[in-house]
Scaffold this active site. Structure first.
Site, PDB file in Angstrom:
ATOM      1  N   SER A   7      30.965 -54.129  -8.174  1.00  0.00           N
ATOM      2  CA  SER A   7      30.098 -53.075  -8.696  1.00  0.00           C
ATOM      3  C   SER A   7      30.676 -51.708  -8.362  1.00  0.00           C
ATOM      4  O   SER A   7      30.794 -51.332  -7.194  1.00  0.00           O
ATOM      5  CB  SER A   7      28.691 -53.184  -8.105  1.00  0.00           C
ATOM      6  OG  SER A   7      27.998 -51.974  -8.383  1.00  0.00           O
ATOM      7  N   HIS A  32      31.467 -54.393 -12.957  1.00  0.00           N
ATOM      8  CA  HIS A  32      30.008 -54.276 -13.045  1.00  0.00           C
ATOM      9  C   HIS A  32      29.627 -52.801 -12.976  1.00  0.00           C
ATOM     10  O   HIS A  32      29.962 -52.104 -12.015  1.00  0.00           O
ATOM     11  CB  HIS A  32      29.368 -55.060 -11.900  1.00  0.00           C
ATOM     12  CG  HIS A  32      27.876 -55.163 -11.962  1.00  0.00           C
ATOM     13  ND1 HIS A  32      27.223 -56.092 -12.753  1.00  0.00           N
ATOM     14  CD2 HIS A  32      26.903 -54.460 -11.347  1.00  0.00           C
ATOM     15  CE1 HIS A  32      25.919 -55.954 -12.601  1.00  0.00           C
ATOM     16  NE2 HIS A  32      25.689 -54.958 -11.750  1.00  0.00           N
ATOM     17  N   ASP A  34      26.526 -50.171 -12.952  1.00  0.00           N
ATOM     18  CA  ASP A  34      25.079 -50.063 -12.707  1.00  0.00           C
ATOM     19  C   ASP A  34      24.530 -48.764 -13.266  1.00  0.00           C
ATOM     20  O   ASP A  34      24.822 -47.685 -12.758  1.00  0.00           O
ATOM     21  CB  ASP A  34      24.814 -50.127 -11.199  1.00  0.00           C
ATOM     22  CG  ASP A  34      24.985 -51.534 -10.662  1.00  0.00           C
ATOM     23  OD1 ASP A  34      24.316 -52.445 -11.193  1.00  0.00           O
ATOM     24  OD2 ASP A  34      25.792 -51.726  -9.738  1.00  0.00           O
ATOM     25  N   MET A  36      21.382 -46.416 -13.847  1.00  0.00           N
ATOM     26  CA  MET A  36      20.030 -46.156 -13.303  1.00  0.00           C
ATOM     27  C   MET A  36      19.502 -44.833 -13.846  1.00  0.00           C
ATOM     28  O   MET A  36      20.238 -43.845 -13.874  1.00  0.00           O
ATOM     29  CB  MET A  36      20.093 -46.075 -11.779  1.00  0.00           C
ATOM     30  CG  MET A  36      20.683 -47.306 -11.128  1.00  0.00           C
ATOM     31  SD  MET A  36      20.787 -47.077  -9.360  1.00  0.00           S
ATOM     32  CE  MET A  36      21.593 -48.617  -8.886  1.00  0.00           C
ATOM     33  N   HIS A  65      24.939 -53.213 -16.515  1.00  0.00           N
ATOM     34  CA  HIS A  65      23.608 -53.600 -16.029  1.00  0.00           C
ATOM     35  C   HIS A  65      22.681 -52.399 -16.182  1.00  0.00           C
ATOM     36  O   HIS A  65      22.787 -51.427 -15.448  1.00  0.00           O
ATOM     37  CB  HIS A  65      23.758 -54.031 -14.552  1.00  0.00           C
ATOM     38  CG  HIS A  65      22.467 -54.315 -13.852  1.00  0.00           C
ATOM     39  ND1 HIS A  65      22.405 -54.469 -12.475  1.00  0.00           N
ATOM     40  CD2 HIS A  65      21.199 -54.490 -14.308  1.00  0.00           C
ATOM     41  CE1 HIS A  65      21.142 -54.716 -12.127  1.00  0.00           C
ATOM     42  NE2 HIS A  65      20.404 -54.723 -13.209  1.00  0.00           N
ATOM     43  N   MET A  67      19.472 -50.535 -15.703  1.00  0.00           N
ATOM     44  CA  MET A  67      18.231 -50.427 -14.929  1.00  0.00           C
ATOM     45  C   MET A  67      17.506 -49.188 -15.446  1.00  0.00           C
ATOM     46  O   MET A  67      17.383 -48.174 -14.764  1.00  0.00           O
ATOM     47  CB  MET A  67      18.555 -50.304 -13.437  1.00  0.00           C
ATOM     48  CG  MET A  67      19.013 -51.613 -12.827  1.00  0.00           C
ATOM     49  SD  MET A  67      19.855 -51.396 -11.264  1.00  0.00           S
ATOM     50  CE  MET A  67      21.527 -51.131 -11.855  1.00  0.00           C
ATOM     51  N   MET A 136      18.344 -60.668  -9.645  1.00  0.00           N
ATOM     52  CA  MET A 136      18.490 -59.650  -8.604  1.00  0.00           C
ATOM     53  C   MET A 136      18.178 -60.285  -7.247  1.00  0.00           C
ATOM     54  O   MET A 136      17.125 -60.884  -7.068  1.00  0.00           O
ATOM     55  CB  MET A 136      17.531 -58.477  -8.839  1.00  0.00           C
ATOM     56  CG  MET A 136      17.879 -57.565 -10.001  1.00  0.00           C
ATOM     57  SD  MET A 136      19.568 -56.947 -10.044  1.00  0.00           S
ATOM     58  CE  MET A 136      19.692 -56.094  -8.467  1.00  0.00           C
ATOM     59  N   GLY A 144      24.281 -51.768  -1.046  1.00  0.00           N
ATOM     60  CA  GLY A 144      24.248 -51.905   0.408  1.00  0.00           C
ATOM     61  C   GLY A 144      22.953 -52.418   1.007  1.00  0.00           C
ATOM     62  O   GLY A 144      22.701 -52.232   2.185  1.00  0.00           O
ATOM     63  N   ASP A 174      23.125 -60.610  -8.143  1.00  0.00           N
ATOM     64  CA  ASP A 174      23.470 -59.210  -7.862  1.00  0.00           C
ATOM     65  C   ASP A 174      22.649 -58.650  -6.703  1.00  0.00           C
ATOM     66  O   ASP A 174      21.423 -58.591  -6.784  1.00  0.00           O
ATOM     67  CB  ASP A 174      23.202 -58.396  -9.144  1.00  0.00           C
ATOM     68  CG  ASP A 174      23.610 -56.933  -9.030  1.00  0.00           C
ATOM     69  OD1 ASP A 174      24.207 -56.543  -8.018  1.00  0.00           O
ATOM     70  OD2 ASP A 174      23.318 -56.191 -10.001  1.00  0.00           O
ATOM     71  N   GLY A 175      23.361 -58.227  -5.647  1.00  0.00           N
ATOM     72  CA  GLY A 175      22.706 -57.547  -4.535  1.00  0.00           C
ATOM     73  C   GLY A 175      22.912 -58.259  -3.210  1.00  0.00           C
ATOM     74  O   GLY A 175      22.550 -59.423  -3.064  1.00  0.00           O
ATOM     75  N   GLY A 196      29.202 -55.000  -4.434  1.00  0.00           N
ATOM     76  CA  GLY A 196      29.501 -53.572  -4.356  1.00  0.00           C
ATOM     77  C   GLY A 196      30.044 -53.209  -2.992  1.00  0.00           C
ATOM     78  O   GLY A 196      31.255 -53.115  -2.791  1.00  0.00           O
TER      79      GLY A 196
HETATM   80  C1  DX5 Z   1      21.593 -52.660  -7.278  1.00  0.00           C
HETATM   81  C2  DX5 Z   1      22.743 -52.880  -8.224  1.00  0.00           C
HETATM   82  C3  DX5 Z   1      23.829 -53.699  -7.645  1.00  0.00           C
HETATM   83  C4  DX5 Z   1      24.475 -53.052  -6.453  1.00  0.00           C
HETATM   84  C5  DX5 Z   1      25.057 -54.135  -5.601  1.00  0.00           C
HETATM   85  O1  DX5 Z   1      20.592 -51.962  -7.918  1.00  0.00           O
HETATM   86  O2  DX5 Z   1      22.307 -53.546  -9.386  1.00  0.00           O
HETATM   87  O3  DX5 Z   1      24.803 -54.027  -8.611  1.00  0.00           O
HETATM   88  O4  DX5 Z   1      25.471 -52.132  -6.774  1.00  0.00           O
HETATM   89  O5  DX5 Z   1      25.514 -53.553  -4.442  1.00  0.00           O
HETATM   90  P1  DX5 Z   1      25.715 -54.389  -3.113  1.00  0.00           P
HETATM   91  O6  DX5 Z   1      26.684 -55.480  -3.409  1.00  0.00           O
HETATM   92  O7  DX5 Z   1      26.236 -53.369  -2.172  1.00  0.00           O
HETATM   93  O8  DX5 Z   1      24.368 -54.930  -2.706  1.00  0.00           O
HETATM   94 ZN    ZN Z   2      23.912 -54.387 -10.785  1.00  0.00          ZN
END
Ligand code: DX5
Ligand code: ZN
Length: 214
Positions: A7, A32, A34, A36, A65, A67, A136, A144, A174-175, A196
């Protein structure tokens, strides 16, 4: 399948090109991205122009992705920016079936994302139309965070649903994915893992990618 999608949310935005090259060189499979909007999730990341810039240097598929609220409004713009796979949230869309058809018409892989509290059972009548489902394993919005252990049960239930219906829908998680839980997640039925922090905050990201996949 055992795919890994780093990510870019955790990449060094001042040196994004360097981090993209690292992923290009590595054993990783997808990028990936993200997205937002500060409405669906309590954070704002990056948008269409940045995805377009990433796509110019990325040599692997872009997994976008979303969001965001009203994701359907932006499908075409993200496809034009270079998305190969688009996932959007079950919780953000009232007409999932129509949205999935829209993505297919745009020629990209289509996936639906479930927040940690949303049961996989809601996908029973749509999973056959999806290329992938993204589960998720943290509450979306930030990198993180700590992995939610209950995700393992969801992966198994989703896998059972996919097999019962004789489908080949892929499962993405993911996460909070890291070198401690990656093998068990693939084992439980995940096809694609997003990582990520585990990748970009590690001392040797390329090696970490290798370890995550092995
Ligand atoms: C969270 C994102 C993830 C995030 C994952 O909202 O969708 O893709 O970047 O990050 P890590 O692997 O650090 O949890
Ligand atoms: Zn994501």
């Amino acid at each position: 399948m055992k795919l890994l999608a780093p990510s870019l949310l955790s990449a060094d935005f001042l040196n994004l090109g360097k981090d993209i090259d690292m992923v290009n060189r590595s054993e990783a499979d997808w990028f990936h991205c993200d997205i937002m909007d500060g409405r669906f999730v309590p954070n704002i990341s990056f948008g269409i122009p940045v995805v377009q810039a990433i796509s110019q240097q990325a040599e692997k598929p872009l997994d976008v992705h979303l969001m965001i609220v009203e994701p359907e409004k932006y499908f075409e713009a993200f496809v034009k920016a270079g998305a190969d796979i688009i996932t959007f949230h079950y919780e953000a869309s009232t007409h999932i079936h129509r949205a999935v058809q829209q993505l297919k018409a745009l020629g990209v892989k289509a996936g639906v994302v479930l927040n940690p509290h949303t049961p996989v059972a809601v996908l029973e009548d749509i999973v056959g139309d999806l290329d992938l489902v993204l589960l998720m394993s943290v509450n979306p919005g930030f990198g993180g965070q700590q992995f939610i252990e209950r995700t393992f049960g969801k992966i198994r239930r989703l896998k059972a649903m996919i097999e019962d219906q004789g489908l080949d829908t892929m499962i993405e998680v993911d996460g909070g994915v890291n070198t401690q839980n990656a093998a068990a997640l693939y084992e439980a039925g995940a096809d694609i893992l997003v990582a990520g922090n585990a990748v970009f905050k590690s001392e040797d990201p390329e090696e970490t990618i290798r370890i995550l996949k092995s």
